[in-house]
Design an enzyme around this catalytic site. Structure first.
Site, PDB file in Angstrom:
ATOM      1  N   ASP A  51     -47.345  74.567 -46.027  1.00  0.00           N
ATOM      2  CA  ASP A  51     -46.535  73.596 -46.786  1.00  0.00           C
ATOM      3  C   ASP A  51     -47.136  72.189 -46.826  1.00  0.00           C
ATOM      4  OD1 ASP A  51     -45.974  73.616 -44.017  1.00  0.00           O
ATOM      5  OD2 ASP A  51     -43.986  72.747 -44.288  1.00  0.00           O
ATOM      6  N   GLU A  85     -43.575  74.668 -42.080  1.00  0.00           N
ATOM      7  CA  GLU A  85     -43.837  74.189 -40.712  1.00  0.00           C
ATOM      8  C   GLU A  85     -43.268  72.789 -40.536  1.00  0.00           C
ATOM      9  OE1 GLU A  85     -45.270  72.101 -37.506  1.00  0.00           O
ATOM     10  OE2 GLU A  85     -46.120  71.602 -39.456  1.00  0.00           O
ATOM     11  N   GLU A  86     -43.225  72.052 -41.648  1.00  0.00           N
ATOM     12  CA  GLU A  86     -42.813  70.645 -41.584  1.00  0.00           C
ATOM     13  C   GLU A  86     -41.308  70.461 -41.715  1.00  0.00           C
ATOM     14  OE1 GLU A  86     -45.010  68.413 -40.975  1.00  0.00           O
ATOM     15  OE2 GLU A  86     -46.931  68.949 -41.868  1.00  0.00           O
ATOM     16  N   HIS A 129     -50.216  62.874 -41.965  1.00  0.00           N
ATOM     17  CA  HIS A 129     -48.999  62.360 -42.616  1.00  0.00           C
ATOM     18  C   HIS A 129     -49.197  60.962 -43.220  1.00  0.00           C
ATOM     19  CE1 HIS A 129     -46.100  65.388 -40.461  1.00  0.00           C
ATOM     20  NE2 HIS A 129     -47.294  65.890 -40.663  1.00  0.00           N
TER      21      HIS A 129
HETATM   22 NI    NI Z   1     -49.606  70.155 -39.665  1.00  0.00          NI
END
Ligand code: NI
Length: 404
Positions: free
Chosen positions: A84, A142-143, A368
């Site tokens: 993702d 996952e996020e 990020h």
């Molecule tokens: Ni990651």
């Protein structure tokens, strides 16, 4: 195929893997919306001759698992990549920058997908030499925090018949080509807490007619830091943070309630379990001292990533054969989290890092960040290491005395 040959093949497929990575980078999808990404993966795996392909987990069309069955009665190793992207507007200017508004592969999961597809190719090429089975897990979300893709995939049978698992994160904090491993805990658990402290609203000029919850909240905020400084064993690492505070609307009104939201991170599962009680005790006690009431809840997101010794030893040996001892490092403890931990609660596994950080190429921004990017030269290293790990795990696990 030995380490030299694996390295050579990983280098040979480098151009097509890089092209794939750039395509995926340009077409990011958010957690649980990775439908086109999953279809792309499914198509590639079909081409490579993988069987038992399943797409769609957690009631969505996202996520793919597939098998390479060389020896049906042999052991099974799983390899996992998360797929993702993040809700972030990319600020890179590269030719392959995101074509989606405010969606970006800012954590390197585009690289994870490409690497695992590269590994899939190499393993398919050496199928007749493998003493068991390989399960590939392309995991959505996952996020997402609240709704973990790993958890949903396990519920959907992704680990059925699997004996051990490996997972990798490309890591911009580490120079390209370095492999970081760690036995035992490596990434922290991540949980969210929220509290509501209720008093009685009233006029700002008449505090005696009201019960002011903001005073209780202010004391609560200070007091929870004493969990870390005064209650915990100093050798246990714990973070308690406040992320959001909502209180009142106007200068002359005492609000009826205050809302607080924060998070907790730690490595030790026992410490993690105790945190809810500690927070609640302080919330209740302080609220009572100021004539208020408190309600506190904890949302449990991700357990800590705790690597198993057997699998980690195999990874170390396999990686060393690829990159050499001089490019191996023990990973520091990381307070960030990964839902790979859910897989490790079910079966033994190891999670490790491959460096993709290069100052010259501008790929040393943190994960990020809207400027995040990865040094593609790390991809063949990551592919070779994971392929070598999978082969070694199958060989080791064929010996029944080995404990992953
Ligand atoms: Ni990651």
């Amino acid at each position: 195929m030995d380490a030299v040959k694996i390295k050579q093949r990983a280098q040979e497929i480098f151009p097509e893997i890089t092209e794939m990575r750039h395509y995926l980078h340009a077409h990011p999808e958010l957690s649980w919306q990775e439908v086109e990404t999953s279809k792309f993966i499914e198509t590639k795996l079909k081409e490579l001759g993988y069987t038992n392909i399943k797409r769609g987990f957690g009631g969505t069309e996202s996520g793919v698992t597939a098998d390479l069955v060389a020896n049906p009665s042999g052991p099974c190793v799983a390899l996992r990549a998360d797929i993702d992207a993040l809700p972030l507007a990319e600020q890179n200017t590269c030719a392959y920058k995101s074509t989606e508004e405010s969606v970006m592969h800012a954590c390197g999961h585009d690289g994870h997908i490409s690497c695992l597809l590269g590994v899939a190719k190499l393993l398919a090429e050496m199928k007749d030499q493998l003493p068991g089975k390989v399960r590939l897990i392309f995991q959505p979300a996952e996020e997402s925090g609240k709704r973990s893709g790993a958890k949903e995939m396990i519920a959907g049978g992704a680990l059925d018949g699997v004996d051990a698992i490996g997972g990798m994160h490309l890591w911009s904090f580490v120079p390209t080509g370095i492999v970081q491993w760690k036995n035992g805990p490596v990434m922290a658990s991540a949980d969210g807490w929220n509290a509501v402290i209720t008093g009685k609203g009233g006029h700002g000029a008449m505090p005696h007619e009201a019960i002011d919850p903001t005073i209780a909240a202010a004391n609560f905020i200070g007091a929870i830091q004493t969990i870390v400084s005064r209650e915990m064993n100093p050798v246990d690492t714990v973070v308690v943070s406040l992320g959001k505070l909502l209180s009142g609307d106007a200068f002359n009104i005492i609000p009826p309630k205050v809302e607080l939201v924060g998070n907790i991170r730690t490595f030790n599962p026992k410490v993690r379990e105790e945190m809810e009680g500690r927070l609640r005790r302080i919330a209740d006690g302080i609220a009572a001292a100021y004539r208020c009431t408190a309600e506190l809840n904890v949302d449990y997101y991700y357990p800590s990533v705790i690597n198993h010794a057997g699998a980690t030893d195999v990874l170390r040996e396999a990686a060393k054969a690829i990159v050499g001892e001089e490019n191996m490092q023990e990973s520091p403890l990381l307070m960030v989290s990964e839902d790979f931990s859910f897989f490790q609660q079910k079966i033994p596994g190891t999670f490790y890092f491959v460096g993709v950080g290069s100052k010259e190429k501008g790929t040393d921004y943190p994960h990020h960040s809207p400027h995040f990017n990865i040094d593609d030269d790390g991809l063949p290293v990551a592919i070779a290491v994971m392929t070598s790990f999978a082969v070694s795990m199958l060989e080791k696990m064929s010996d029944k005395t080995f404990k992953a």
